[in-house]
Design a protein around this motif. Structure first.
Motif, PDB file in Angstrom:
ATOM      1  N   TRP A   1       0.857  -1.181   0.000  1.00  0.00           N
ATOM      2  CA  TRP A   1       0.000   0.000   0.000  1.00  0.00           C
ATOM      3  C   TRP A   1       0.889   1.226   0.000  1.00  0.00           C
ATOM      4  CZ3 TRP A   1      -5.209  -0.724  -0.337  1.00  0.00           C
ATOM      5  CH2 TRP A   1      -5.661  -2.012  -0.116  1.00  0.00           C
ATOM      6  N   ASP A   2       0.686   2.102  -0.957  1.00  0.00           N
ATOM      7  CA  ASP A   2       1.512   3.300  -1.092  1.00  0.00           C
ATOM      8  C   ASP A   2       1.030   4.478  -0.251  1.00  0.00           C
ATOM      9  OD1 ASP A   2       3.233   2.068  -2.873  1.00  0.00           O
ATOM     10  OD2 ASP A   2       2.044   2.665  -4.603  1.00  0.00           O
ATOM     11  N   HIS A   3      -0.201   4.416   0.252  1.00  0.00           N
ATOM     12  CA  HIS A   3      -0.768   5.569   0.956  1.00  0.00           C
ATOM     13  C   HIS A   3      -1.391   5.150   2.284  1.00  0.00           C
ATOM     14  CE1 HIS A   3      -0.068   7.901  -2.639  1.00  0.00           C
ATOM     15  NE2 HIS A   3      -0.701   6.982  -3.328  1.00  0.00           N
ATOM     16  N   PRO A   4      -0.562   4.870   3.297  1.00  0.00           N
ATOM     17  CA  PRO A   4      -1.110   4.518   4.607  1.00  0.00           C
ATOM     18  C   PRO A   4      -1.954   5.662   5.168  1.00  0.00           C
ATOM     19  CG  PRO A   4       1.244   4.089   4.505  1.00  0.00           C
ATOM     20  CD  PRO A   4       0.886   4.859   3.281  1.00  0.00           C
ATOM     21  N   HIS A   5      -3.012   5.314   5.872  1.00  0.00           N
ATOM     22  CA  HIS A   5      -3.877   6.329   6.472  1.00  0.00           C
ATOM     23  C   HIS A   5      -4.601   5.713   7.660  1.00  0.00           C
ATOM     24  CE1 HIS A   5      -6.803   9.481   6.984  1.00  0.00           C
ATOM     25  NE2 HIS A   5      -6.249  10.171   6.009  1.00  0.00           N
TER      26      HIS A   5
ATOM     27  N   MET B   1     -16.382 -13.180   6.887  1.00  0.00           N
ATOM     28  CA  MET B   1     -15.625 -12.864   5.675  1.00  0.00           C
ATOM     29  C   MET B   1     -15.992 -11.473   5.161  1.00  0.00           C
ATOM     30  SD  MET B   1     -13.348 -15.017   4.857  1.00  0.00           S
ATOM     31  CE  MET B   1     -12.985 -14.434   3.231  1.00  0.00           C
ATOM     32  N   MET B   2     -16.241 -10.582   6.109  1.00  0.00           N
ATOM     33  CA  MET B   2     -16.509  -9.197   5.771  1.00  0.00           C
ATOM     34  C   MET B   2     -15.954  -8.367   6.916  1.00  0.00           C
ATOM     35  SD  MET B   2     -20.150  -7.574   4.806  1.00  0.00           S
ATOM     36  CE  MET B   2     -20.347  -5.872   4.404  1.00  0.00           C
ATOM     37  N   GLY B   3     -15.153  -7.386   6.616  1.00  0.00           N
ATOM     38  CA  GLY B   3     -14.571  -6.586   7.680  1.00  0.00           C
ATOM     39  C   GLY B   3     -13.830  -5.394   7.129  1.00  0.00           C
ATOM     40  N   GLN B   4     -13.149  -4.692   8.032  1.00  0.00           N
ATOM     41  CA  GLN B   4     -12.385  -3.513   7.658  1.00  0.00           C
ATOM     42  C   GLN B   4     -10.963  -3.625   8.192  1.00  0.00           C
ATOM     43  OE1 GLN B   4     -14.576  -0.242   9.342  1.00  0.00           O
ATOM     44  NE2 GLN B   4     -15.876  -0.076   7.550  1.00  0.00           N
ATOM     45  N   PHE B   5     -10.053  -2.907   7.556  1.00  0.00           N
ATOM     46  CA  PHE B   5      -8.675  -2.829   8.037  1.00  0.00           C
ATOM     47  C   PHE B   5      -8.118  -1.459   7.682  1.00  0.00           C
ATOM     48  CE2 PHE B   5      -8.439  -4.389   3.726  1.00  0.00           C
ATOM     49  CZ  PHE B   5      -7.341  -3.748   3.188  1.00  0.00           C
ATOM     50  N   VAL B   6      -7.097  -1.046   8.412  1.00  0.00           N
ATOM     51  CA  VAL B   6      -6.411   0.203   8.105  1.00  0.00           C
ATOM     52  C   VAL B   6      -4.979  -0.102   7.709  1.00  0.00           C
ATOM     53  CG1 VAL B   6      -7.825   1.717   9.533  1.00  0.00           C
ATOM     54  CG2 VAL B   6      -5.832   0.612  10.519  1.00  0.00           C
ATOM     55  N   VAL B   7      -4.411   0.737   6.861  1.00  0.00           N
ATOM     56  CA  VAL B   7      -3.029   0.607   6.411  1.00  0.00           C
ATOM     57  C   VAL B   7      -2.209   1.614   7.198  1.00  0.00           C
ATOM     58  CG1 VAL B   7      -1.473   0.783   4.438  1.00  0.00           C
ATOM     59  CG2 VAL B   7      -3.794  -0.121   4.134  1.00  0.00           C
ATOM     60  N   ILE B   8      -1.137   1.140   7.839  1.00  0.00           N
ATOM     61  CA  ILE B   8      -0.331   1.998   8.702  1.00  0.00           C
ATOM     62  C   ILE B   8       1.137   1.939   8.314  1.00  0.00           C
ATOM     63  CG2 ILE B   8      -1.924   1.761  10.634  1.00  0.00           C
ATOM     64  CD1 ILE B   8       0.039  -0.258  11.869  1.00  0.00           C
ATOM     65  N   GLU B   9       1.878   2.903   8.797  1.00  0.00           N
ATOM     66  CA  GLU B   9       3.331   2.904   8.629  1.00  0.00           C
ATOM     67  C   GLU B   9       3.949   2.070   9.742  1.00  0.00           C
ATOM     68  OE1 GLU B   9       5.109   4.371   6.290  1.00  0.00           O
ATOM     69  OE2 GLU B   9       3.870   5.968   5.471  1.00  0.00           O
TER      70      GLU B   9
END
Length: 61
Positions: free
Chosen positions: A15-19, A38-46
């Motif tokens: 992922w190029d744009h963590p938020h 089999m349904m959910g959310q996740f965040v991308v972090i540094e």
């Protein structure tokens, strides 16, 4: 991707744009699977932001 019953699978992506405040969603198009997790959310972090989002034990990298 096809996965047979009882098998496990892992996916790794770049992922190029963590938020921290922008969750992404994943889901399966088979409705019974959505109801069983089999349904959910996740965040991308540094790296180093784990404490800010509460990474579950055993999922540290």
């Amino acid at each position: 991707m096809g996965i047979a019953a009882g098998q496990r699978s892992a996916t790794e992506t770049l992922w190029d744009h963590p938020h921290l405040n922008l969750p992404y969603m994943y889901h399966c198009h088979m409705l019974p699977h959505e109801d069983e997790g089999m349904m959910g959310q996740f965040v991308v972090i540094e790296r180093g932001q784990e404490a800010e989002v509460g990474v579950p034990a055993g999922h540290e990298r």
